[in-house]
Every structure is written in structure tokens, then in C-alpha cells.
Design an enzyme around this catalytic site. Structure first.
Site, PDB file in Angstrom:
ATOM      1  N   CYS A   5      74.351  37.579  27.468  1.00 35.62           N
ATOM      2  CA  CYS A   5      74.988  37.991  26.211  1.00 35.62           C
ATOM      3  C   CYS A   5      75.666  36.807  25.513  1.00 35.62           C
ATOM      4  O   CYS A   5      76.072  35.829  26.162  1.00 35.62           O
ATOM      5  CB  CYS A   5      76.064  39.031  26.483  1.00 35.62           C
ATOM      6  SG  CYS A   5      75.437  40.606  27.042  1.00 35.62           S
ATOM      7  N   CYS A  21      80.678  41.844  29.748  1.00 37.17           N
ATOM      8  CA  CYS A  21      81.383  40.810  28.975  1.00 37.17           C
ATOM      9  C   CYS A  21      82.877  41.114  28.879  1.00 37.17           C
ATOM     10  O   CYS A  21      83.702  40.196  28.903  1.00 37.17           O
ATOM     11  CB  CYS A  21      80.769  40.675  27.590  1.00 37.17           C
ATOM     12  SG  CYS A  21      79.137  39.897  27.643  1.00 37.17           S
ATOM     13  N   CYS A  52      79.599  44.385  25.680  1.00 35.30           N
ATOM     14  CA  CYS A  52      79.195  45.247  26.795  1.00 35.30           C
ATOM     15  C   CYS A  52      80.259  45.201  27.899  1.00 35.30           C
ATOM     16  O   CYS A  52      81.168  44.358  27.886  1.00 35.30           O
ATOM     17  CB  CYS A  52      77.828  44.810  27.339  1.00 35.30           C
ATOM     18  SG  CYS A  52      77.882  43.335  28.363  1.00 35.30           S
ATOM     19  N   GLU A  59      67.754  35.360  25.795  1.00 31.16           N
ATOM     20  CA  GLU A  59      66.933  36.287  26.576  1.00 31.16           C
ATOM     21  C   GLU A  59      65.902  35.535  27.413  1.00 31.16           C
ATOM     22  O   GLU A  59      65.745  34.316  27.292  1.00 31.16           O
ATOM     23  CB  GLU A  59      66.261  37.291  25.619  1.00 31.16           C
ATOM     24  CG  GLU A  59      67.313  38.131  24.902  1.00 31.16           C
ATOM     25  CD  GLU A  59      66.747  39.294  24.110  1.00 31.16           C
ATOM     26  OE1 GLU A  59      65.521  39.323  23.860  1.00 31.16           O
ATOM     27  OE2 GLU A  59      67.553  40.177  23.741  1.00 31.16           O
ATOM     28  N   GLU A  89      78.643  36.673  24.214  1.00 29.10           N
ATOM     29  CA  GLU A  89      80.038  36.494  24.621  1.00 29.10           C
ATOM     30  C   GLU A  89      80.124  35.660  25.898  1.00 29.10           C
ATOM     31  O   GLU A  89      80.938  34.755  26.014  1.00 29.10           O
ATOM     32  CB  GLU A  89      80.706  37.857  24.874  1.00 29.10           C
ATOM     33  CG  GLU A  89      80.746  38.771  23.676  1.00 29.10           C
ATOM     34  CD  GLU A  89      79.514  39.663  23.549  1.00 29.10           C
ATOM     35  OE1 GLU A  89      78.390  39.187  23.855  1.00 29.10           O
ATOM     36  OE2 GLU A  89      79.663  40.811  23.134  1.00 29.10           O
ATOM     37  N   ASN A 119      73.209  35.185  22.250  1.00 33.26           N
ATOM     38  CA  ASN A 119      72.480  35.741  23.396  1.00 33.26           C
ATOM     39  C   ASN A 119      71.212  34.934  23.648  1.00 33.26           C
ATOM     40  O   ASN A 119      70.577  34.414  22.719  1.00 33.26           O
ATOM     41  CB  ASN A 119      72.195  37.242  23.239  1.00 33.26           C
ATOM     42  CG  ASN A 119      71.508  37.627  21.941  1.00 33.26           C
ATOM     43  OD1 ASN A 119      71.653  36.960  20.923  1.00 33.26           O
ATOM     44  ND2 ASN A 119      70.767  38.710  21.973  1.00 33.26           N
TER      45      ASN A 119
HETATM   46  N1  THU Z   1      73.995  41.562  23.898  1.00 32.92           N
HETATM   47  C1  THU Z   1      74.968  40.640  23.667  1.00 32.92           C
HETATM   48  O1  THU Z   1      74.700  39.481  23.372  1.00 32.92           O
HETATM   49  N2  THU Z   1      76.257  41.046  23.793  1.00 32.92           N
HETATM   50  C2  THU Z   1      76.659  42.301  24.155  1.00 32.92           C
HETATM   51  O2  THU Z   1      77.834  42.532  24.382  1.00 32.92           O
HETATM   52  C3  THU Z   1      75.661  43.368  24.258  1.00 32.92           C
HETATM   53  C4  THU Z   1      74.239  42.942  24.248  1.00 32.92           C
HETATM   54  C5  THU Z   1      72.593  41.117  23.817  1.00 32.92           C
HETATM   55  C6  THU Z   1      71.891  41.094  25.137  1.00 32.92           C
HETATM   56  C7  THU Z   1      70.444  41.250  24.727  1.00 32.92           C
HETATM   57  O3  THU Z   1      69.929  39.958  24.449  1.00 32.92           O
HETATM   58  C8  THU Z   1      70.505  42.028  23.438  1.00 32.92           C
HETATM   59  O4  THU Z   1      71.853  41.986  22.993  1.00 32.92           O
HETATM   60  C9  THU Z   1      70.079  43.479  23.569  1.00 32.92           C
HETATM   61  O5  THU Z   1      70.754  44.093  24.609  1.00 32.92           O
END
Ligand code: THU
Length: 138
Positions: free
Chosen positions: A53, A95, A92, A44, A55, A42
Site C-alpha cells: 500500500c 496500514c 486499510c 503491486e 501508506e 502503492n
Molecule cells: N491500497 C493502498 O495503497 N492503500 C490502502 O490503504 C488500501 C489499498 C492499494 C493496494 C492495492 O494496490 C490497491 O490499493 C487495491 O487494493
């Protein structure tokens, strides 16, 4: 490439996560039809809505390198400060839908892992039933 190896790649990718705002680090390792492994983490942003994310990082990397057919993904996620991953990091909704674009939902395997030996396994169809995909448009 066995499941343990794919999980190991996801755990390794998690180490590169850029998550200074949530502190929730995620790694993903995607396995394609030519036995390539494409990893993502991920990423940010100070403008929170732009966070990406793990994925989707992996999928977009793979597609941008010409790979379109995938067989499995391993995902490992958890808060930075925890010694061990205390839960399974499920993908999520966004994704799941992006995976759907490039996978056969009945055959594609989603592995959510806390460690190499502690994981759960699903088909994409189980995580995204009755889905909308490319075939819906033909
Ligand atoms: N996140 C992912 O990388 N994958 C997911 O399927 C759910 C959430 C990350 C996004 C964000 O950087 C952190 O987790 C908190 O939501």
C-alpha cells in the site's frame, strides 16, 4: 506545511502508483516532526499477495531514512480511469496498525482527500480505537 500542501503531495505521489492489476492508484504523503514530507504510492506485483500500500511505502521509506516520529498523513486514492477521485481512500487495517507503531494515536492526523479542498480528517485513534502498540509491551 498546511493540509492543502500535504494533500497536493499525496495527489502527486498517486501519479507514480504502480497498479496494473487493480487499476486503483493511491498516493500518500507523510509529515514528520522535522517538517519533512515523505511520499509513497502503492506498488503491486504479479504475485498479488506482495502488493504494498501507498501508506506503508511512505512509512517504510521514512523509517529507512531514520525518521520515526510522524504528525500527519494525507492519502488520495481512486480508480485510474476516473476523471476525479469519487471517494475518500481510507487506510486499510494493516496500514493503520503500521502507522500506530510510529504515532501517538491521539495526536496523529489522517487526512483522506478527494482534492485539495475536499477532504476528511481523523485522529489515528478514531480509525484504530483500543489499539495494540509499542507501549503494550512495556
Ligand atoms: N491500497 C493502498 O495503497 N492503500 C490502502 O490503504 C488500501 C489499498 C492499494 C493496494 C492495492 O494496490 C490497491 O490499493 C487495491 O487494493
Amino acid at each position: 506545511m498546511n493540509k492543502q500542501e500535504l494533500i497536493r503531495e499525496a495527489l502527486k505521489a498517486r501519479k507514480t502508483a504502480y497498479a496494473p492489476y487493480s487499476g486503483y492508484l493511491v498516493g500518500a504523503a507523510l509529515y514528520d516532526d522535522c517538517e519533512n514530507v515523505i511520499c509513497g504510492c502503492n506498488v503491486e506485483n504479479a504475485s498479488y499477495g506482495l502488493c504494498n500500500c501507498a501508506e506503508r511505502t511512505a512509512i517504510f521509506k521514512a523509517v529507512s531514512e531514520g525518521r520515526h516520529v510522524f504528525k500527519a498523513i494525507a492519502i488520495a486514492g481512486g480508480l485510474r480511469d476516473r476523471e476525479e477521485l469519487n471517494d475518500y481512500a481510507y487506510p486499510c487495517g494493516a496500514c493503520r496498525q503500521v502507522l500506530r507503531e510510529f504515532c501517538n494515536p491521539k495526536e496523529f492526523t489522517v487526512i483522506v482527500a478527494r482534492s485539495e479542498d475536499d477532504y476528511r480528517e481523523y485522529t489515528l485513534e478514531e480509525l484504530l480505537p483500543e489499539s495494540f502498540g509499542p507501549d503494550s509491551l512495556v
